[in-house]
Write an enzyme that holds these catalytic residues in place. Structure first.
Site, PDB file in Angstrom:
ATOM      1  N   TRP A   1       5.860 -11.085   3.245  1.00 21.04           N
ATOM      2  CA  TRP A   1       5.630 -12.441   3.770  1.00 21.04           C
ATOM      3  C   TRP A   1       4.436 -13.125   3.103  1.00 21.04           C
ATOM      4  CZ3 TRP A   1       6.919 -14.007   9.389  1.00 21.04           C
ATOM      5  CH2 TRP A   1       8.198 -13.543   9.725  1.00 21.04           C
ATOM      6  N   ALA A   2       3.728 -12.405   2.254  1.00 21.34           N
ATOM      7  CA  ALA A   2       2.541 -13.006   1.631  1.00 21.34           C
ATOM      8  C   ALA A   2       2.984 -14.112   0.685  1.00 21.34           C
ATOM      9  CB  ALA A   2       1.761 -11.944   0.877  1.00 21.34           C
ATOM     10  N   GLN A   3       2.399 -15.273   0.837  1.00 18.34           N
ATOM     11  CA  GLN A   3       2.802 -16.391  -0.022  1.00 18.34           C
ATOM     12  C   GLN A   3       1.827 -16.558  -1.183  1.00 18.34           C
ATOM     13  OE1 GLN A   3       3.003 -19.812   2.541  1.00 18.34           O
ATOM     14  NE2 GLN A   3       4.815 -19.102   3.599  1.00 18.34           N
ATOM     15  N   GLY A   4       0.529 -16.671  -0.850  1.00 17.82           N
ATOM     16  CA  GLY A   4      -0.497 -17.082  -1.809  1.00 17.82           C
ATOM     17  C   GLY A   4      -0.506 -16.278  -3.086  1.00 17.82           C
TER      18      GLY A   4
ATOM     19  N   HIS B   1      -5.083 -17.813  10.433  1.00  9.27           N
ATOM     20  CA  HIS B   1      -4.790 -18.674   9.287  1.00  9.27           C
ATOM     21  C   HIS B   1      -4.776 -20.108   9.783  1.00  9.27           C
ATOM     22  CE1 HIS B   1      -2.933 -20.469   5.812  1.00  9.27           C
ATOM     23  NE2 HIS B   1      -3.039 -19.318   5.162  1.00  9.27           N
TER      24      HIS B   1
ATOM     25  N   GLU C   1      -7.510 -20.696  -3.732  1.00  8.24           N
ATOM     26  CA  GLU C   1      -7.406 -20.804  -2.271  1.00  8.24           C
ATOM     27  C   GLU C   1      -8.809 -20.924  -1.695  1.00  8.24           C
ATOM     28  OE1 GLU C   1      -4.442 -18.265  -0.218  1.00  8.24           O
ATOM     29  OE2 GLU C   1      -4.008 -17.498  -2.207  1.00  8.24           O
TER      30      GLU C   1
ATOM     31  N   ARG D   1     -11.773 -19.547   5.439  1.00  7.35           N
ATOM     32  CA  ARG D   1     -10.761 -19.668   6.477  1.00  7.35           C
ATOM     33  C   ARG D   1     -11.305 -19.704   7.904  1.00  7.35           C
ATOM     34  NH1 ARG D   1      -5.936 -15.766   4.819  1.00  7.35           N
ATOM     35  NH2 ARG D   1      -5.564 -17.179   3.089  1.00  7.35           N
TER      36      ARG D   1
ATOM     37  N   LEU E   1      -4.000  -8.285  -0.810  1.00  7.42           N
ATOM     38  CA  LEU E   1      -3.054  -7.572  -1.677  1.00  7.42           C
ATOM     39  C   LEU E   1      -3.846  -6.763  -2.708  1.00  7.42           C
ATOM     40  CD1 LEU E   1      -0.225 -10.222  -2.315  1.00  7.42           C
ATOM     41  CD2 LEU E   1      -0.202  -8.324  -0.716  1.00  7.42           C
TER      42      LEU E   1
ATOM     43  N   THR F   1       3.666  -7.410   3.604  1.00  7.58           N
ATOM     44  CA  THR F   1       3.557  -7.747   2.175  1.00  7.58           C
ATOM     45  C   THR F   1       4.583  -8.799   1.780  1.00  7.58           C
ATOM     46  OG1 THR F   1       2.714  -5.571   1.557  1.00  7.58           O
ATOM     47  CG2 THR F   1       3.847  -6.819  -0.173  1.00  7.58           C
TER      48      THR F   1
ATOM     49  N   HIS G   1      -3.394 -13.969  11.765  1.00  5.55           N
ATOM     50  CA  HIS G   1      -2.858 -13.747  10.421  1.00  5.55           C
ATOM     51  C   HIS G   1      -3.194 -12.371   9.863  1.00  5.55           C
ATOM     52  CE1 HIS G   1      -1.479 -14.852   6.462  1.00  5.55           C
ATOM     53  NE2 HIS G   1      -2.678 -14.725   5.921  1.00  5.55           N
TER      54      HIS G   1
ATOM     55  N   ALA H   1       0.840  -1.210   0.000  1.00  7.08           N
ATOM     56  CA  ALA H   1       0.000   0.000   0.000  1.00  7.08           C
ATOM     57  C   ALA H   1       0.874   1.259   0.000  1.00  7.08           C
ATOM     58  CB  ALA H   1      -0.933  -0.005   1.213  1.00  7.08           C
TER      59      ALA H   1
ATOM     60  N   ARG I   1     -12.029 -12.256   5.766  1.00  5.93           N
ATOM     61  CA  ARG I   1     -11.460 -11.942   4.455  1.00  5.93           C
ATOM     62  C   ARG I   1     -11.321 -13.188   3.571  1.00  5.93           C
ATOM     63  NH1 ARG I   1      -6.083 -12.137   2.612  1.00  5.93           N
ATOM     64  NH2 ARG I   1      -5.524 -12.895   4.671  1.00  5.93           N
TER      65      ARG I   1
HETATM   66  C1  SIN Z   1      -1.801 -17.866   2.085  1.00  3.46           C
HETATM   67  O1  SIN Z   1      -0.937 -17.994   1.216  1.00  3.46           O
HETATM   68  O2  SIN Z   1      -2.417 -18.812   2.561  1.00  3.46           O
HETATM   69  C2  SIN Z   1      -2.104 -16.487   2.566  1.00  3.46           C
HETATM   70  C3  SIN Z   1      -2.882 -15.762   1.575  1.00  3.46           C
HETATM   71  C4  SIN Z   1      -3.775 -14.759   2.244  1.00  3.46           C
HETATM   72  O3  SIN Z   1      -3.689 -14.583   3.448  1.00  3.46           O
HETATM   73  O4  SIN Z   1      -4.573 -14.158   1.551  1.00  3.46           O
END
Ligand code: SIN
Length: 586
Positions: free
Chosen positions: A50-53, A291, A140, A337, A439, A48, A398, A21, A433
């Site tokens: 650390w975001a994986q997905g 998470h 996801e 989630r 993101l 940011t 998370h 952001a 969320r």
């Molecule tokens: C994840 O990769 O599980 C995290 C993605 C997210 O929190 O939107």
């Protein structure tokens, strides 16, 4: 001993935070003026990174905006308004294209890990942003289709890399690392200072006697205005006044409020706390997302195992191998989630388990290694081979769905103060969320903030530069009691985990509140008696956010999404399909 410099640092746009952001706003706003970015550690240390997905956006022809809207509202437990959700998600593809223009390299079809057969990918040259179909889309929890663009399993790190490189080259952006914001400078604050100097009265006494505007002519009796922030240079120990026509809060969330979290150490709720102290509204703070799958391993701190692992077929199992999510939700292990985290928590408590298992071992080994190179490598470091067998996982704090109340252009109640990203509540996430919408939201709202920023800057210029007092450290002494800070920090995190976690009760929340009230008073005294430091600033912010989370949770007399209270377990649409708003009492 921290001291104030003599002259304030003046800029057009002050950005606090260096995640997606903050940096994307900086790049857009720099077209209209000078930008100064403050970041409290090194610039790449942000949630940011650390975001994986990945980043969700309607990208495939088979997908539609309406489907994305429906998934978002359903995951959010019907709290988010449809128009608002549509309004934000509509700009998703455009925001992604902008990221691509800034150099973000999302994974393309044919690259390693995009094909379960494990075929080698072809080499690609730079692509025009509109060549949309070429990007690989993952899936996801809660998504009815594949719509998540990603960069392997390290999407956030790739975004952070590209944006920092773009910022680095920009002549109108100055990035100051190791600078932590202490408090926002507002008109009200300046008035209080004046009152003390001229009348010998403290701010609240002046307001009691004269009203919020002070004595006639001191301050218009309207909403407050932000002039920038006080910031501590943690390297030199100096406190500076950073004055700006427009200030953007982009400080991320507050995962460190909880004993177990997937967040980096910087996630201490700084922007939420500063905004609240300055009089902005905090909204929906009871909705803290846990998470479902963080690695359970005593030697691993905060390691997330992306939901994309379940998106690619990973199954949640009990330690004896039984899958348990199919009985709970039609989407099984890929349910939204809140539902998955709550079910894991229930299984752990009911059966006295330490963890559950995440199993992707029936997938092709090469595919798993290529699709999740970062996760696979880190797991191997801790002795877990995800290609060979299931791995132990537990939920952890998370993401904050609540935050500083903003409109869809990131405007807060305070004139000249904008906010974007996890620090905010736009309302998009409702009560839970949808994965990878964060993101997207950060990117879209930062762009929108940049659209309104030039007008705010022009208005601020008309008003002229305020006479902002220097930082006053009063009688503060150097503290030799770091142990006090560490102890209090641990106490807050344990208390939030035990009493304000995935499943809540009125008694636990009340107990948490009375304890937090005491801790807050202790920190207040300690704060004003001690020389300012980053640790102390963060601790003060954490306790402020803790209090707001607890009060918000106590206020909602139903269960919805991420807020589950055993004393009111039903969802009550008739009375509670509304947002929780909290504003500091003066
Ligand atoms: C994840 O990769 O599980 C995290 C993605 C997210 O929190 O939107």
């Amino acid at each position: 001993m921290p001291s104030d410099d003599n002259s304030p640092m003046v800029t057009d746009f002050l950005v606090i935070g260096s995640g997606l952001a903050g940096l994307s706003f900086a790049l857009e706003a720099a077209r209209h003026g000078r930008v100064t970015v403050l970041t409290k550690r090194r610039p790449e240390v942000a949630n940011t990174a650390w975001a994986q997905g990945g980043i969700a956006a309607v990208w495939d022809e088979e997908d539609s905006l309406e489907a994305h809207v429906a998934d978002t509202i359903e995951a959010g437990a019907n709290l988010a308004g449809e128009e608002l959700v549509r309004d934000i998600l509509r700009e998703g593809p455009e925001a992604v294209e902008r990221l691509i223009e800034w150099g973000v390299r999302f994974t393309r079809e044919g690259e390693p890990g995009t094909d379960e057969e494990g075929e080698e990918g072809e080499e690609h040259g730079p692509l025009a942003a509109h060549e949309q179909a070429d990007y690989h889309l993952t899936r996801e929890g809660g998504h009815s289709t594949r719509r998540i663009l990603h960069a392997g399993d390290m999407t956030g790190a790739e975004i952070q890399r590209a944006l920092l490189a773009a910022v680095d080259q920009h002549p109108r952006i100055t990035l100051l690392d190791h600078h932590i914001a202490i408090d926002l400078v507002t008109k009200r604050k300046v008035l209080r200072h004046l009152a003390k100097r001229r009348l010998g009265l403290y701010g609240p006494e002046v307001e009691k006697r004269y009203g919020p505007g002070g004595p006639e002519g001191w301050m218009p009796n309207t909403e407050d205005r932000c002039y920038g922030a006080y910031g501590l240079d943690t390297t030199s120990g100096q406190v500076h006044r950073f004055l700006a026509g427009v200030t953007l809060l982009a400080t991320g969330g507050a995962g460190k409020l909880y004993r177990y979290t997937s967040n980096p150490d910087v996630a201490t709720g700084d922007g939420m706390a500063m905004a609240y102290r300055a009089g902005a509204v905090l909204e929906n703070m009871e909705f803290v997302q846990f998470h479902p799958t963080c690695l359970y391993d005593a030697s691993a701190k905060s390691f997330l195992v992306s939901e994309a692992v379940r998106g690619e077929g990973g199954i949640l199992r009990l330690p004896d191998g039984t899958p348990f999510m199919d009985a709970v939700h039609p989407m099984g292990s890929l349910a939204p989630r809140d539902i998955v985290a709550r079910e894991i928590d229930a299984q752990i408590k009911r059966r006295g388990l330490e963890h559950v298992l995440l199993d992707v071992s029936d997938k092709d080994d090469e595919f798993v290694r290529a699709r999740f190179p970062g996760i696979h490598k880190t797991l191997m470091k801790y002795g877990h081979d995800m290609t060979a067998g299931p791995i132990p996982v537990v939920p952890a704090a998370h993401y904050f769905c609540g935050g500083v109340q903003v409109d869809t252009s990131g405007r807060t109640l305070i004139e000249g103060l904008l906010a974007a990203g996890e620090v905010t509540c736009t309302g998009l996430h409702g009560a839970n969320r949808l994965a990878s919408n964060s993101l997207l939201e950060a990117c879209v709202t930062a762009r929108r903030c940049a659209r309104v920023a030039p007008d705010l800057l022009a208005a601020a210029r008309l008003e002229g530069q305020p006479d902002v007092p220097k930082w006053d450290s009063g009688e503060a002494r150097d503290s030799d009691e770091l142990v006090v800070i560490n102890h209090t920090w641990d106490e807050i995190r344990r208390l939030m985990w035990d009493y304000v976690g995935i499943v809540r009760t009125d008694r636990r929340l009340e107990r948490a509140l009375s304890r937090i009230d005491l801790i807050r008073e202790e920190i207040r005294t300690y704060y004003w008696d001690s020389t300012i430091s980053a640790d102390l600033i963060e601790l003060r912010n954490l306790v402020t956010v803790a209090e707001v989370v607890i009060r918000s949770a106590l206020g909602r007399r139903e269960s919805r999404g991420l807020h589950y209270n055993l004393d009111c377990p039903e969802t009550d649409d008739a009375n509670w399909r509304r947002n929780t708003l909290l504003r500091r009492e003066w």
